[in-house]
Design a protein around this motif. Sequence first.
Motif, PDB file in Angstrom:
ATOM      1  N   PHE A  38      64.217  -2.935  23.233  1.00  0.00           N
ATOM      2  CA  PHE A  38      63.630  -1.890  22.389  1.00  0.00           C
ATOM      3  C   PHE A  38      64.761  -1.103  21.748  1.00  0.00           C
ATOM      4  CE2 PHE A  38      61.551   2.135  21.354  1.00  0.00           C
ATOM      5  CZ  PHE A  38      60.332   1.701  20.844  1.00  0.00           C
ATOM      6  N   TRP A  39      64.656  -0.902  20.439  1.00  0.00           N
ATOM      7  CA  TRP A  39      65.649  -0.147  19.677  1.00  0.00           C
ATOM      8  C   TRP A  39      64.990   1.118  19.163  1.00  0.00           C
ATOM      9  CZ3 TRP A  39      68.131  -1.430  14.314  1.00  0.00           C
ATOM     10  CH2 TRP A  39      69.345  -0.732  14.205  1.00  0.00           C
ATOM     11  N   LEU A  50      68.600   8.757  21.249  1.00  0.00           N
ATOM     12  CA  LEU A  50      69.032   8.945  19.874  1.00  0.00           C
ATOM     13  C   LEU A  50      68.622   7.752  19.024  1.00  0.00           C
ATOM     14  CD1 LEU A  50      72.681  10.255  20.506  1.00  0.00           C
ATOM     15  CD2 LEU A  50      70.561  11.596  20.317  1.00  0.00           C
ATOM     16  N   ILE A  51      68.469   7.977  17.738  1.00  0.00           N
ATOM     17  CA  ILE A  51      68.217   6.868  16.819  1.00  0.00           C
ATOM     18  C   ILE A  51      69.366   5.862  16.949  1.00  0.00           C
ATOM     19  CG2 ILE A  51      68.047   6.196  14.391  1.00  0.00           C
ATOM     20  CD1 ILE A  51      66.765   8.868  13.806  1.00  0.00           C
ATOM     21  N   GLY A  52      69.018   4.606  17.189  1.00  0.00           N
ATOM     22  CA  GLY A  52      70.040   3.574  17.352  1.00  0.00           C
ATOM     23  C   GLY A  52      70.331   3.217  18.794  1.00  0.00           C
ATOM     24  N   ASP A  53      69.727   3.921  19.761  1.00  0.00           N
ATOM     25  CA  ASP A  53      69.881   3.528  21.165  1.00  0.00           C
ATOM     26  C   ASP A  53      69.171   2.197  21.391  1.00  0.00           C
ATOM     27  OD1 ASP A  53      71.303   5.774  21.817  1.00  0.00           O
ATOM     28  OD2 ASP A  53      69.691   6.768  22.913  1.00  0.00           O
ATOM     29  N   GLY A 161      70.016   5.724  11.089  1.00  0.00           N
ATOM     30  CA  GLY A 161      69.317   4.496  11.412  1.00  0.00           C
ATOM     31  C   GLY A 161      68.931   3.672  10.192  1.00  0.00           C
ATOM     32  N   PRO A 162      68.287   2.524  10.433  1.00  0.00           N
ATOM     33  CA  PRO A 162      67.914   1.626   9.327  1.00  0.00           C
ATOM     34  C   PRO A 162      66.892   2.246   8.387  1.00  0.00           C
ATOM     35  CG  PRO A 162      66.938   0.891  11.388  1.00  0.00           C
ATOM     36  CD  PRO A 162      67.927   1.960  11.733  1.00  0.00           C
ATOM     37  N   GLN A 163      66.084   3.218   8.864  1.00  0.00           N
ATOM     38  CA  GLN A 163      65.115   3.881   8.000  1.00  0.00           C
ATOM     39  C   GLN A 163      65.732   5.047   7.239  1.00  0.00           C
ATOM     40  OE1 GLN A 163      61.268   4.649   9.927  1.00  0.00           O
ATOM     41  NE2 GLN A 163      61.897   3.306  11.607  1.00  0.00           N
ATOM     42  N   SER A 263      72.558  -0.574  11.457  1.00  0.00           N
ATOM     43  CA  SER A 263      72.248  -1.818  12.156  1.00  0.00           C
ATOM     44  C   SER A 263      73.000  -1.864  13.470  1.00  0.00           C
ATOM     45  CB  SER A 263      72.637  -3.032  11.307  1.00  0.00           C
ATOM     46  OG  SER A 263      72.540  -4.225  12.058  1.00  0.00           O
ATOM     47  N   MET A 264      72.355  -2.414  14.508  1.00  0.00           N
ATOM     48  CA  MET A 264      73.034  -2.526  15.795  1.00  0.00           C
ATOM     49  C   MET A 264      74.124  -3.586  15.760  1.00  0.00           C
ATOM     50  SD  MET A 264      70.397  -4.534  18.272  1.00  0.00           S
ATOM     51  CE  MET A 264      68.868  -5.073  17.553  1.00  0.00           C
TER      52      MET A 264
END
Length: 280
Positions: A38-39, A50-53, A161-163, A263-264
């Motif tokens: 889950f991201w 946090l966004i991106g965890d 984040g991506p959004q 992006s991760m």
Amino acid sequence: MASGKQKKSGGGFLETVKTIVYALLIAGIFRTLFFQPFWIPSGSMKDTLLIGDFLFVNKMTYGYSYASCPSLYLPGLGIDIDASDICGFLDGDNTRLFGDAPERGDVVVFRHPVSGRDFIKRVIGLPGERIQVRDGVLHINDEPAEVQEDGTFVEVAEPQGPQRLRPRCGNGPVGDGGRCEKEKFVETLPNGVAHSVLNIGKQGSDNTPVYQVPEGHYFMMGDNRDNSSDSRVPAVAGGVGFVPFENIVGKASRVIFSSAGSSMLYFWTWRGDRFFERIE
């Protein structure tokens, strides 16, 4: 008659296909029974998450239901496979196999009661309880949760984040690259679980009606209280509403790594202080 080279070539292709199929089956079984990746896409659980965890959700903690089946949502490719598409025959009785019930304070991933999308929130209200927010303070069965000031949460005011979501700030409109602040508190729940919550400012969600949690359901809230779509709003009205027991996917207990970029895969944006961070 086919030559030996042709036979070898054809056999090699079939072996490759079989290997891919076996790998997909093993991955599907692993994701269904044990752990789901889950991201974190939004800031509703700051500063706990946090966004991106990036984390893995433990499905063994609460046992199994239709929601344990994997889903795949890739809108760019037109792919939208929900857990109910695979295991819908198990949906509807609000029961689970094996495992235990969630405890207050657990951070869980669950299927949204209407859209079926994966959400992550904290379990606040248990079946049969009364939940209310008064002047920004959580009340459970008419008793206020203990709240202590814990300084200020600070982040950079920039798309995340991506959004490319911009954070909301308690210190007014802040331009790109500015200092975005939120009040930070430690909230202690009746069972002794203490966790961080954030406050942006006064708004309507600081005062709510009394919510009576139905049997077999749970009341979820985000830690970033003024920026969370959760059980304070019905699911059909854009919130989450009461979450059925069978919709819970599993428990989140530890961040594996975290990316501050879009992006991760951009490893140079990984946050060095969040590797294997325990989720409180």
